[in-house]
Write a protein that holds these residues in place. Structure first.
Motif, PDB file in Angstrom:
ATOM      1  N   TYR A 149       0.852  -1.185   0.000  1.00  0.00           N
ATOM      2  CA  TYR A 149       0.000   0.000   0.000  1.00  0.00           C
ATOM      3  C   TYR A 149       0.886   1.231   0.000  1.00  0.00           C
ATOM      4  CZ  TYR A 149       1.008   0.124   5.014  1.00  0.00           C
ATOM      5  OH  TYR A 149       1.635   0.155   6.225  1.00  0.00           O
ATOM      6  N   GLY A 150       0.341   2.311  -0.484  1.00  0.00           N
ATOM      7  CA  GLY A 150       1.092   3.566  -0.553  1.00  0.00           C
ATOM      8  C   GLY A 150       1.228   4.193   0.823  1.00  0.00           C
ATOM      9  N   ALA A 172      -2.434  10.125   1.225  1.00  0.00           N
ATOM     10  CA  ALA A 172      -3.009  11.150   2.098  1.00  0.00           C
ATOM     11  C   ALA A 172      -3.420  10.554   3.449  1.00  0.00           C
ATOM     12  CB  ALA A 172      -4.219  11.790   1.419  1.00  0.00           C
ATOM     13  N   ASN A 173      -3.915   9.331   3.439  1.00  0.00           N
ATOM     14  CA  ASN A 173      -4.328   8.673   4.681  1.00  0.00           C
ATOM     15  C   ASN A 173      -3.698   7.277   4.722  1.00  0.00           C
ATOM     16  OD1 ASN A 173      -5.548   7.721   6.964  1.00  0.00           O
ATOM     17  ND2 ASN A 173      -7.638   8.215   6.313  1.00  0.00           N
ATOM     18  N   ARG A 179      -3.622   1.214   4.612  1.00  0.00           N
ATOM     19  CA  ARG A 179      -3.175  -0.037   5.241  1.00  0.00           C
ATOM     20  C   ARG A 179      -4.370  -0.946   5.501  1.00  0.00           C
ATOM     21  NH1 ARG A 179      -2.487  -1.743  10.643  1.00  0.00           N
ATOM     22  NH2 ARG A 179      -0.809  -3.260  10.855  1.00  0.00           N
ATOM     23  N   GLU A 180      -5.474  -0.384   6.008  1.00  0.00           N
ATOM     24  CA  GLU A 180      -6.683  -1.180   6.265  1.00  0.00           C
ATOM     25  C   GLU A 180      -7.216  -1.783   4.967  1.00  0.00           C
ATOM     26  OE1 GLU A 180      -7.975  -1.941   9.208  1.00  0.00           O
ATOM     27  OE2 GLU A 180      -6.357  -0.830  10.179  1.00  0.00           O
TER      28      GLU A 180
END
Length: 155
Positions: free
Chosen positions: A100-101, A105-106, A111-112
């Motif tokens: 995941y990045g 921004a979040n 991650r979730e």
């Protein structure tokens, strides 16, 4: 009485047997693991319990060169179909990697979402996911890949 050469008295034989019996008893007591006599216990210093064995070192999981790689993307076959086309060797371990990045921004929601995607891929893999390695990690390019390799650890 004069002793004749080649003859011994019963006292010599008895002394030899007593020495042999003493050596056997001393040898047996030196390796005995039973409780010590009360007199020896009173004189001996208190015994400490042996230290627990050291824990086994935790080593990184084995990773072999992949035999086959599936990547999530346009034109890729469904994961279940790709796995059905692969060899059914029990020594092959399935590795599911979802990146995941981390600089999004979040990052927490990214991650979730990656965790959900990894769980979905594991469900899609069916019985082969029973001993699968699942890795969710930050990366420069978000995406998912599944690899098969001969890195099954013997238990």
């Amino acid at each position: 009485m004069i002793a004749r050469p080649g003859q011994t008295g019963w006292q010599t034989i008895l002394a030899d047997l007593a020495l042999i019996l003493f050596m056997i008893c001393a040898s047996a007591l030196s390796v005995a693991e039973g409780p010590a006599p009360a007199a020896v216990k009173a004189q001996a210093a208190p015994l400490r319990a042996p230290p627990p064995p050291p824990p086994h070192p935790v080593a990184p999981s084995q990773q072999a060169e992949p035999v086959g790689v599936w990547r999530d993307g346009p034109g890729a076959p469904p994961l279940a179909q790709w796995l059905a086309d692969q060899a059914a060797d029990p020594r092959l371990r399935l590795s599911i990697v979802v990146r995941y990045g981390a600089r999004s921004a979040n990052p927490q929601s990214a991650r979730e979402a990656a965790l959900e995607q990894a769980a979905r891929l594991a469900r899609t893999a069916g019985p082969r996911a029973g001993s699968a390695r699942v890795v969710v990690e930050p990366g420069a390019q978000p995406g998912a890949s599944v690899a098969l390799g001969y890195d099954e650890e013997s238990l």
